[in-house]
Design an enzyme around this catalytic site. Structure first.
Site, PDB file in Angstrom:
ATOM      1  N   ASP A  28       0.805  -1.227   0.000  1.00 14.61           N
ATOM      2  CA  ASP A  28       0.000   0.000   0.000  1.00 14.61           C
ATOM      3  C   ASP A  28       0.838   1.277   0.000  1.00 14.61           C
ATOM      4  OD1 ASP A  28      -1.944  -1.969   0.455  1.00 14.61           O
ATOM      5  OD2 ASP A  28      -2.019  -1.569   2.596  1.00 14.61           O
ATOM      6  N   GLU A 204     -10.769  -0.914  -4.650  1.00 13.42           N
ATOM      7  CA  GLU A 204     -10.205  -0.184  -3.518  1.00 13.42           C
ATOM      8  C   GLU A 204      -9.029   0.660  -3.994  1.00 13.42           C
ATOM      9  OE1 GLU A 204      -9.223  -3.535  -1.113  1.00 13.42           O
ATOM     10  OE2 GLU A 204      -7.411  -4.024  -2.229  1.00 13.42           O
TER      11      GLU A 204
END
Length: 325
Positions: A28, A204
């Site tokens: 991430d 996402e």
């Protein structure tokens, strides 16, 4: 990515000169340039040991040698984190923005079950912190049932140079819903929610960047540990749409699987880069196992402004800074 899917990860810093793609273990990655240095803010703590109770950062002037920048904030520094009554909490998917001469760290706080996930924000005078939590959640999610609802995860803030407005993008995974808010000038409170459509193939990890008057909303599609995890994008004349879906630009290949949860950055020398995570393994069956790796690759735009498919690189083929390639 949601906290419970990340507990097996390990973050290891590549400190030796001459490092190549991938640059270090992690997931991430949010990336920004601070002067001539690229800073990466990944899920996990600094210094080579995984932890879901803190955030760290790493910086490089050449994309070869990476310097650990210490702990930005710890879970115990967030006073409201236990207000939901859940037995445990985890931090993941940081996003960083600059405004007002300060740095703002946005982050996901879980679990999603039995209580909704939340997004917090902390403020610092320097990119390495220390960051001071604002004192309350910025956004609280909704429990997802039967594929409907909203998970308050994966925050990203975009400051629009044209209008001066500041937008928070968040959401995904179960429910796969994108939501956008306009932030107040203080960057730690919300003015209003902005109605937007969720673009095709959205799962996402939304990210917004602007180039030559076109706004690019990019995001992850697929399951986080699946072969279909990939980056797709849409374009728009404004930061809030309407979206024109453009397709996938970063997908698994013969040597790397599940690329996603990314950032776009423009280097001081003008080249555009994408910073993302992937698995270093040949094509096989899902779920993917092992450690995700942070990698950096070049972004190329066609004359019509569309993004050409991104080729994942290894070794000396990876991009460099400071006149090196």
């Amino acid at each position: 990515m949601r906290y419970r899917l990340l507990l097996a990860a390990t973050l290891a810093l590549a400190t030796a000169a001459g490092a190549r793609n991938p640059v270090f273990q992690g997931a991430d990655p949010q990336a920004i340039f601070v002067g001539k240095d690229l800073w990466i803010f990944p899920t996990g703590g600094p210094g080579g040991s995984w932890s879901a109770d803190r955030f760290g950062a790493f910086s490089s002037s050449d994309l070869d040698t990476w310097r650990p920048r210490g702990v930005l904030i710890r879970r115990d520094d967030i006073p409201w984190i236990k207000d939901d009554g859940a037995p445990e909490h985890f931090l993941w998917a940081p996003g960083v923005a600059t405004a007002n001469g300060k740095y703002y760290l946005y982050y996901s706080v879980g679990p999603q079950i039995p209580t909704p996930s939340r997004i917090g924000v902390a403020v610092a005078d320097r990119p390495e912190g220390p960051y001071r939590d604002s004192g309350k959640p910025l956004v609280t999610g909704e429990l997802v049932r039967d594929g409907k609802g909203f998970e308050a995860i994966d925050p990203m803030v975009f400051v629009d140079a044209r209008s001066g407005k500041r937008y928070l993008y968040a959401g995904g995974s179960a429910g796969a819903t994108l939501r956008v808010w306009e932030l107040a000038p203080d960057m730690v409170s919300i003015l209003r929610e902005v109605p937007v459509e969720t673009p095709p193939q959205f799962t996402e990890g939304a990210f917004m960047h602007e180039r030559a008057g076109t706004y690019y909303l990019s995001y992850s599609h697929g399951r986080w540990n699946g072969l279909d995890y990939s980056v797709h994008y849409a374009t728009a004349p404004s930061p809030i749409g309407p979206w024109r879906y453009r397709g996938a630009i970063l997908t698994s290949d013969a040597r790397h699987q599940g690329p996603g949860h990314h950032s776009f950055v423009r280097a001081p020398d003008g080249q555009w880069l994408i910073v993302y995570h992937r698995w270093e393994q040949p094509a096989g069956t899902a779920p993917l196992k092992g450690e995700r790796q942070v990698a950096i690759d070049r972004v190329s735009y066609a004359p019509d402004g569309t993004i050409r498919p991104i080729r994942m690189t290894d070794g000396a083929a990876a991009p460099r800074l400071g006149g090196r390639r």
